[in-house]
Design a protein around this motif. Structure first.
Motif, PDB file in Angstrom:
ATOM      1  N   GLY A  29       0.813  -1.217   0.000  1.00 41.82           N
ATOM      2  CA  GLY A  29       0.000   0.000   0.000  1.00 41.82           C
ATOM      3  C   GLY A  29       0.842   1.260   0.000  1.00 41.82           C
ATOM      4  O   GLY A  29       0.527   2.236  -0.696  1.00 41.82           O
ATOM      5  N   ASP A  33       0.951   4.033  -2.904  1.00 38.54           N
ATOM      6  CA  ASP A  33       0.638   5.431  -2.594  1.00 38.54           C
ATOM      7  C   ASP A  33       1.708   6.376  -3.121  1.00 38.54           C
ATOM      8  O   ASP A  33       1.401   7.477  -3.601  1.00 38.54           O
ATOM      9  CB  ASP A  33       0.503   5.623  -1.075  1.00 38.54           C
ATOM     10  CG  ASP A  33      -0.900   5.300  -0.586  1.00 38.54           C
ATOM     11  OD1 ASP A  33      -1.847   5.372  -1.397  1.00 38.54           O
ATOM     12  OD2 ASP A  33      -1.051   4.977   0.604  1.00 38.54           O
ATOM     13  N   TRP A 183      -6.860   7.665 -12.220  1.00 40.15           N
ATOM     14  CA  TRP A 183      -8.061   6.953 -11.778  1.00 40.15           C
ATOM     15  C   TRP A 183      -8.051   5.485 -12.185  1.00 40.15           C
ATOM     16  O   TRP A 183      -8.618   4.634 -11.495  1.00 40.15           O
ATOM     17  CB  TRP A 183      -9.318   7.667 -12.272  1.00 40.15           C
ATOM     18  CG  TRP A 183      -9.531   8.949 -11.532  1.00 40.15           C
ATOM     19  CD1 TRP A 183      -9.369  10.214 -12.011  1.00 40.15           C
ATOM     20  CD2 TRP A 183      -9.901   9.081 -10.154  1.00 40.15           C
ATOM     21  NE1 TRP A 183      -9.623  11.135 -11.023  1.00 40.15           N
ATOM     22  CE2 TRP A 183      -9.948  10.476  -9.869  1.00 40.15           C
ATOM     23  CE3 TRP A 183     -10.192   8.186  -9.146  1.00 40.15           C
ATOM     24  CZ2 TRP A 183     -10.276  10.969  -8.612  1.00 40.15           C
ATOM     25  CZ3 TRP A 183     -10.526   8.678  -7.885  1.00 40.15           C
ATOM     26  CH2 TRP A 183     -10.565  10.049  -7.635  1.00 40.15           C
ATOM     27  N   TRP A 186      -5.914   4.106  -9.434  1.00 38.78           N
ATOM     28  CA  TRP A 186      -6.566   4.263  -8.132  1.00 38.78           C
ATOM     29  C   TRP A 186      -7.692   3.240  -7.969  1.00 38.78           C
ATOM     30  O   TRP A 186      -7.824   2.615  -6.916  1.00 38.78           O
ATOM     31  CB  TRP A 186      -7.100   5.684  -8.003  1.00 38.78           C
ATOM     32  CG  TRP A 186      -7.656   6.016  -6.650  1.00 38.78           C
ATOM     33  CD1 TRP A 186      -6.992   6.553  -5.587  1.00 38.78           C
ATOM     34  CD2 TRP A 186      -9.024   5.855  -6.215  1.00 38.78           C
ATOM     35  NE1 TRP A 186      -7.842   6.728  -4.516  1.00 38.78           N
ATOM     36  CE2 TRP A 186      -9.094   6.306  -4.874  1.00 38.78           C
ATOM     37  CE3 TRP A 186     -10.175   5.373  -6.827  1.00 38.78           C
ATOM     38  CZ2 TRP A 186     -10.280   6.286  -4.139  1.00 38.78           C
ATOM     39  CZ3 TRP A 186     -11.362   5.344  -6.094  1.00 38.78           C
ATOM     40  CH2 TRP A 186     -11.401   5.807  -4.771  1.00 38.78           C
ATOM     41  N   CYS A 187      -8.505   3.077  -9.008  1.00 32.40           N
ATOM     42  CA  CYS A 187      -9.642   2.154  -8.918  1.00 32.40           C
ATOM     43  C   CYS A 187      -9.170   0.712  -8.744  1.00 32.40           C
ATOM     44  O   CYS A 187      -9.723  -0.041  -7.936  1.00 32.40           O
ATOM     45  CB  CYS A 187     -10.518   2.273 -10.161  1.00 32.40           C
ATOM     46  SG  CYS A 187     -11.456   3.817 -10.243  1.00 32.40           S
ATOM     47  N   LYS A 190      -7.992   0.302  -5.197  1.00 34.25           N
ATOM     48  CA  LYS A 190      -9.067   0.276  -4.214  1.00 34.25           C
ATOM     49  C   LYS A 190      -9.828  -1.050  -4.199  1.00 34.25           C
ATOM     50  O   LYS A 190     -10.435  -1.411  -3.191  1.00 34.25           O
ATOM     51  CB  LYS A 190     -10.038   1.438  -4.457  1.00 34.25           C
ATOM     52  CG  LYS A 190      -9.478   2.788  -4.054  1.00 34.25           C
ATOM     53  CD  LYS A 190      -9.136   2.819  -2.571  1.00 34.25           C
ATOM     54  CE  LYS A 190      -8.523   4.125  -2.147  1.00 34.25           C
ATOM     55  NZ  LYS A 190      -8.162   4.135  -0.702  1.00 34.25           N
ATOM     56  N   ALA A 193      -9.107  -3.364  -1.428  1.00 34.32           N
ATOM     57  CA  ALA A 193      -9.662  -3.096  -0.093  1.00 34.32           C
ATOM     58  C   ALA A 193     -10.934  -3.888   0.171  1.00 34.32           C
ATOM     59  O   ALA A 193     -11.438  -3.902   1.291  1.00 34.32           O
ATOM     60  CB  ALA A 193      -9.937  -1.598   0.065  1.00 34.32           C
TER      61      ALA A 193
END
Length: 285
Positions: A29, A33, A183, A186-187, A190, A193
């Protein structure tokens, strides 16, 4: 015996230090990031500060009814506004520079509190800590003028200070290719998660996401080279993740807009009515 005890203490202290020593090993992670933040730093190519706003403060008494505390006064980024139960109106005319012709132009605006942005007299979208950007045009001609009006209530959530700072107001060119790449990554990140994600899919996604991410430099030292590497990484992500059969299953997906609104959770009923307007404007946008 005394010496042995002392030695044991030394060894135990050493072990304690080693166990508690901070390991300079980054988690997946954290590594992700770092790359995501590097990409994000290039989303806005050119930014122009917007100072010289006007503000008028008062109390909201009901739909369309206000008790104002005075007339309009000048306010700029960095200055304070607000007070207990205060509503404030901000306004300014914004003209897009000719140098922005052909570009996607966004207004980046954050004043604290919970606000409704209107453009040229029409409600546009809500503005809060999660939404501080509005696309004014996808392809600027240069010279367009927009009347910007913002109605803001001082409290967005519980436990906030009643005095707010005007944090940000600027026009910016948004680099669409960088924004889209951000994006995409990012998607995919995510999705990891999701607790119920199939373990095999999780391993597959994490592996291929990192294989693409590690192509991207951890920081921007040469913007041109960074963009080239990002394009290569995005292409690899598309091929190995978004076009993968691993994530393609038969079925029908329903996309439903949803927003939770507690009737009088942390605000009065009259504020709830305004919040409905802000929320619906955002959802429709």
């Amino acid at each position: 015996m005394e010496i042995e005890t002392d030695v044991n203490e030394v060894v135990n202290n050493w072990r304690s230090v080693i166990k508690n020593k901070r390991r300079m090993i980054f988690t997946f992670g954290e590594r992700a990031d770092i790359r995501l933040n590097a990409i994000k730093s290039l989303i806005y190519r050119t930014k122009i500060p917007l100072d010289n706003w006007e503000v008028r403060e008062g109390y909201h008494r009901g739909t369309g009814r206000y008790d104002f505390l005075g007339d309009w006064r000048p306010i700029s980024v960095g200055e304070r506004w607000g007070g207990t139960d205060i509503t404030a109106f901000f306004r300014r005319k914004v003209e897009i520079p000719q140098a922005f012709s052909g570009e996607r132009v966004v207004l980046r605006f954050y004043i604290g509190g919970d606000a409704l942005l209107s453009i040229s007299g029409e409600p546009f979208q809500g503005m809060d800590p999660f939404r501080n950007e509005a696309v004014l045009t996808d392809a600027a001609l240069g010279g367009e003028c927009f009347e910007i009006d913002v109605e803001a209530y001082v409290n967005w959530h519980t436990g906030e200070a009643d005095n707010k700072i005007f944090h940000q107001a600027e026009l910016a060119i948004q680099d669409r290719s960088i924004n889209d790449a951000y994006w995409d990554f990012w998607c995919a990140f995510k999705v990891l998660a999701i607790e119920a994600l199939d373990p095999d899919l999780r391993r597959y996604l994490e592996y291929h996401l990192w294989e693409a991410l590690k192509i991207i430099p951890p920081k921007v030292e040469d913007a041109t080279l960074f963009r080239e590497q990002l394009t290569k990484a995005q292409r690899q992500l598309q091929e190995t993740v978004y076009e993968s059969k691993c994530f393609k299953i038969p079925g029908l997906i329903h996309l439903v807009g949803h927003s939770l609104l507690d009737l009088v959770f942390m605000w009065t009923y009259r504020e709830y009515i305004r919040k409905v307007g802000r929320t619906h404007a955002t959802m429709l946008r």
